[in-house]
Each structure stands twice: as C-alpha cells, then as structure tokens.
Motif scaffolding. Structure first.
Motif: not given
Length: 191
Positions: A43-55
C-alpha cells in the motif's frame, strides 16, 4: 474481419486472445510493485508512487483516486486504513499511472529504432479436441516493427483498441494463416 473465431472453444480448444497475452507480457515488462496492496508495504509503495509529484497526483485523480490530501496523509502515516473500495481504486490508479509513465520507454525498447522486436506465437492447446477436428498449428515467430498503436492501447487500458491494433499491426503479417493465431497459449518477446 475474415477468419475471426466466433465460437472459440466449442470443440475443446483452450487458449487466450493474442492481445491479452501481449498485455500480460507488457505488464511484466512494466515492473509493477510485486507486494500485494493488502500488505502495508504494498500500500505504501503504491501511495508513494501516486503522491510523489504534483504530476503523479494529477494523474492519480484522473485515474479515479479522488480522496482528499488529508485522507492520503492519514493513510501514509498509518493512522487510518483505506476501505476495500478505496484499495481497488488505489490499485487501478496505480496500474493506470504506471502504464502511462512506462509506455514511452517501452515503445522505444520495442520499436528499437525501426528494427522491431521478435515475437513468438505459441499455438493454442488442442489436446482436448477430437482428432478429426484438430488443426495443424505450429509455433511461429515474427518480427513486429510497429508497436505504437499496441502500446498506446495498452497504456490506456483499451481492450478493443488493443485487439484491433494487435491484429492489424502484427498478426496479419503471419500470412494467410493469421486467423489460427488469434487465440494462443502464450505470446513471448523480450525487449
């Protein structure tokens, strides 16, 4: 189109559509997170991927993950857990964003500056088909040079466009027997 199978499997043949096998192979090349989303690490890996940048956040919103930033922070900090419905949305958004991010790279690898990629067609399984109804179908290889429409349809998760692109850009190049390779046990290529 001629030679499209209307009632596949009537006599016991087994296999999957060629474009589905190609999508599986492209998914394997995309390198998704292997840990399941139900595990905290996944879950954390996916959330970090989706929230890392504004894009990435914008792409996640467009892909269907429409929760507030406060909720996202609570999930990341471990204060709250997403519901099953939100887990499914996170997974779908992650797959869509990952596919879109990797598509350009995969396209360059597969096209190889016009040289293309060698594709292996493993024929359908006819072990359950009666002897008089079996076709003579053999293992075939083909060099596919134009992957643009195939990768674009895969990145957009458009199954109908993927099927059309796969048949018109790759399978018809097998010659007059291309209809025998609409269903296969596997499609293999290394890029």
């Amino acid at each position: 189109m001629p030679e499209r199978n209307i009632e596949f499997g009537t006599y016991g043949a087994r296999g999957i559509k060629g474009h589905e096998a190609v999508a599986r192979q492209l998914d394997a090349l995309a390198g998704f997170v292997a840990t399941p989303i139900t595990a905290r690490r996944g879950l954390l890996a996916r959330l970090h991927y989706l929230t890392r940048t504004d894009h990435a956040r914008q792409a996640a919103r467009e892909a269907g993950l429409t929760v507030t930033d406060r909720t996202l922070r609570a999930w990341l900090d471990g204060k709250r857990s997403p519901s099953r419905k939100n887990l499914a949305r996170i997974q779908a958004a992650y797959r869509m964003v990952r596919r879109q991010n990797v598509a350009r790279y995969l396209l360059a690898r597969l096209n190889r500056e016009g040289r293309g990629t060698r594709v292996e067609f493993h024929p359908l399984n006819q072990s359950q088909v009666g002897r008089p109804r079996q076709r003579v179908v053999s293992y075939r290889t083909l060099n596919v040079r134009h992957w643009d429409r195939i990768v674009e349809a895969w990145a957009n998760d458009d199954e109908e466009a993927m099927d059309d692109a796969w048949v018109s850009d790759a399978v018809v190049d097998l010659g007059s027997e291309w209809g025998q390779y609409e269903y296969v046990t596997n499609i293999g290529f290394a890029a």
